[in-house]
Motif scaffolding. Structure first.
Motif, PDB file in Angstrom:
ATOM      1  N   THR A 124       2.216  11.579   1.936  1.00 49.03           N
ATOM      2  CA  THR A 124       1.468  10.836   2.670  1.00 49.03           C
ATOM      3  C   THR A 124       2.052   9.095   2.819  1.00 49.03           C
ATOM      4  O   THR A 124       1.942   8.642   3.654  1.00 49.03           O
ATOM      5  CB  THR A 124      -0.063  10.627   2.402  1.00 49.03           C
ATOM      6  N   ASP A 125       2.533   8.910   1.720  1.00 47.74           N
ATOM      7  CA  ASP A 125       3.217   7.533   1.741  1.00 47.74           C
ATOM      8  C   ASP A 125       4.516   7.529   2.544  1.00 47.74           C
ATOM      9  O   ASP A 125       4.652   6.489   3.435  1.00 47.74           O
ATOM     10  CB  ASP A 125       3.919   7.081   0.446  1.00 47.74           C
TER      11      ASP A 125
ATOM     12  N   LEU B  43       8.016   8.962  -4.073  1.00 48.98           N
ATOM     13  CA  LEU B  43       6.884   8.730  -2.875  1.00 48.98           C
ATOM     14  C   LEU B  43       6.337   9.833  -2.817  1.00 48.98           C
ATOM     15  O   LEU B  43       6.803  10.883  -2.453  1.00 48.98           O
ATOM     16  CB  LEU B  43       7.483   8.031  -1.723  1.00 48.98           C
TER      17      LEU B  43
ATOM     18  N   THR C 194      12.545   7.437  -2.098  1.00 54.45           N
ATOM     19  CA  THR C 194      11.821   8.256  -1.360  1.00 54.45           C
ATOM     20  C   THR C 194      11.478   9.327  -2.251  1.00 54.45           C
ATOM     21  O   THR C 194      10.268   9.969  -2.166  1.00 54.45           O
ATOM     22  CB  THR C 194      12.605   8.726  -0.092  1.00 54.45           C
TER      23      THR C 194
ATOM     24  N   THR D  92       3.444   7.713   6.421  1.00 54.64           N
ATOM     25  CA  THR D  92       2.753   6.391   6.783  1.00 54.64           C
ATOM     26  C   THR D  92       3.836   5.469   7.032  1.00 54.64           C
ATOM     27  O   THR D  92       3.681   4.549   7.966  1.00 54.64           O
ATOM     28  CB  THR D  92       1.580   6.050   5.795  1.00 54.64           C
ATOM     29  N   GLN D  93       4.676   5.311   6.005  1.00 56.16           N
ATOM     30  CA  GLN D  93       5.856   4.417   6.285  1.00 56.16           C
ATOM     31  C   GLN D  93       6.466   4.696   7.758  1.00 56.16           C
ATOM     32  O   GLN D  93       6.775   3.694   8.254  1.00 56.16           O
ATOM     33  CB  GLN D  93       6.958   4.579   5.206  1.00 56.16           C
TER      34      GLN D  93
ATOM     35  N   SER E 146      13.507   4.454   2.961  1.00 54.54           N
ATOM     36  CA  SER E 146      12.558   3.587   2.134  1.00 54.54           C
ATOM     37  C   SER E 146      13.341   2.327   1.443  1.00 54.54           C
ATOM     38  O   SER E 146      12.671   1.127   1.489  1.00 54.54           O
ATOM     39  CB  SER E 146      11.610   4.285   1.085  1.00 54.54           C
TER      40      SER E 146
ATOM     41  N   ASP F  36       0.962  -1.242  -0.070  1.00 55.48           N
ATOM     42  CA  ASP F  36      -0.011   0.153   0.087  1.00 55.48           C
ATOM     43  C   ASP F  36       0.728   1.395   0.095  1.00 55.48           C
ATOM     44  O   ASP F  36       0.119   2.282  -0.637  1.00 55.48           O
ATOM     45  CB  ASP F  36      -0.890  -0.201   1.366  1.00 55.48           C
ATOM     46  N   TYR F  37       2.091   1.249   0.492  1.00 55.95           N
ATOM     47  CA  TYR F  37       2.701   2.400   0.679  1.00 55.95           C
ATOM     48  C   TYR F  37       4.117   2.324   0.035  1.00 55.95           C
ATOM     49  O   TYR F  37       5.067   3.090   0.276  1.00 55.95           O
ATOM     50  CB  TYR F  37       2.826   2.756   2.296  1.00 55.95           C
ATOM     51  N   HIS F  38       4.302   1.394  -0.955  1.00 55.42           N
ATOM     52  CA  HIS F  38       5.485   1.261  -1.571  1.00 55.42           C
ATOM     53  C   HIS F  38       6.904   1.281  -0.896  1.00 55.42           C
ATOM     54  O   HIS F  38       7.947   1.791  -1.255  1.00 55.42           O
ATOM     55  CB  HIS F  38       5.403   2.276  -2.862  1.00 55.42           C
TER      56      HIS F  38
END
Length: 349
Positions: free
Chosen positions: A82-83, A79, A76, A86-87, A240, A69-71
């Protein structure tokens, strides 16, 4: 670092996660079956392992949400904000879950060691290490939650914490796995030392016992790898892309800890399966044999005669199948045994 830090890092993390989860579920199910088959009930260490397994399942779920859902694993720079936020939030929750999961595994091993040990020094050591594990887990959870003021900033990416008053994020990231790795080493070494020092087991039997209880070294290696990665990785590296590497070793440490802690409980099940498919019984009967055979072996040990005033028929065999409290006179509890190998060498000289 064994898995790529590129676009496929998240997918590799999930492949490893689900493989380890399948292994863990099979091992824990076998442990529970073996317990009910041999003893008819679960012990306290079994309950702790079940709880740690549930936390591991929750951790795998969080990894899956982050990847799908958040890749997680992608750059980074590509992205959405919001991702990224959330990560960071889910990653903070995952770090919190890691602490009680590993603490429960270590306490489970300590409870097993304490129950099997006839020696006071081991019982005192397990008590101290249990307290250290509980205190460490509570303090680190508190530190992760209250890294920043306000608390909400503790679960934000470091670049977004400029207006908050925070402790050094990367220092905390290194302190948690480093402290956990030290506790892993202490907890997993203690059962091995106990087996080596016990005098009423032969070396052949000790080798098997050390092999089973010493499987915890795999969990120790995974914990050390997390520390190495965190200390060798610059703080500015893309979080990320780095997260899947850390997540993999986190999952490996928890999963292999559960497997290693369950190995002694699984041994009766292994023997039962071998008996079902072969006519020969493994020559590891010391795991489940009557007390009379143990008394005969103890009586044959020359070193046991060095203990003055200790009745030989009061010693109960150290049994990993029944796992009953060992009834031994107070004098033996305080007796500092010597390794039989060295004793045999002295006798042969």
């Amino acid at each position: 670092m064994l898995i790529p830090e590129g676009e496929n890092g998240g997918r590799v993390l999930l492949d490893v996660d689900f493989s380890l989860l399948a292994l863990t579920v099979i091992v824990v199910a076998g442990r529970v079956f073996s317990r009910f088959k041999m003893q008819g009930k679960l012990r306290s260490d079994d309950v702790f392992i079940l709880l740690s397994t549930l936390l591991f399942i929750a951790l795998v779920v969080l990894h899956s949400v982050m990847v799908f859902d958040y890749h997680l694993g992608k750059s980074t720079a590509t992205l959405a904000q919001t991702d990224i936020r959330t990560q960071a939030l889910i990653g903070g929750i995952a770090r919190i879950l890691y602490l009680p999961a590993t603490a429960l595994i270590r306490v489970s091993v300590l409870l097993l060691t304490r129950r099997l040990s006839p020696y006071c020094w081991v019982r005192h050591s397990t008590t101290v290490l249990t307290i250290c594990n509980v205190v460490f887990a509570i303090l680190m959870v508190f530190l992760i939650i209250f890294t920043c003021n306000p608390v909400s900033a503790s679960f934000q990416p470091p670049p977004m914490r400029r207006k908050a008053q925070c402790l050094n994020y990367y220092t905390i990231q290194r302190v948690v796995p480093a402290g956990s790795a030290v506790l892993d080493f202490l907890v997993w070494v203690l059962p091995v030392v106990l087996v080596v020092r016990v005098q009423f087991l032969g070396w052949k039997k000790k080798t098997i016992a050390v092999g089973l209880l010493g499987m915890g070294v795999i969990a120790c290696i995974a914990g050390v790898m997390r520390v190495v990665i965190l200390f060798r990785t610059p703080g500015g590296r893309d979080p990320s892309r780095r997260a899947p590497v850390l997540g993999l070793w986190t999952s490996a440490e928890i999963a292999m800890g559960i497997v290693a802690a369950s190995a002694p409980a699984l041994w009766p099940l292994v023997i039962m399966v071998v008996r079902a498919f072969t006519e020969k019984t493994p020559s590891f009967r010391f795991w489940n044999r009557p007390a009379s055979s143990a008394d005969e072996e103890i009586a044959a040990q020359p070193m046991r005669q060095e203990q003055q005033g200790v009745p030989m028929d009061t010693i109960t065999v150290w049994n990993l199948t029944v796992e009953e409290d060992v009834t031994i006179p107070h004098g033996i509890r305080n007796y500092k045994s010597q390794e039989p190998l060295f004793a045999e060498d002295r006798q042969n000289q």
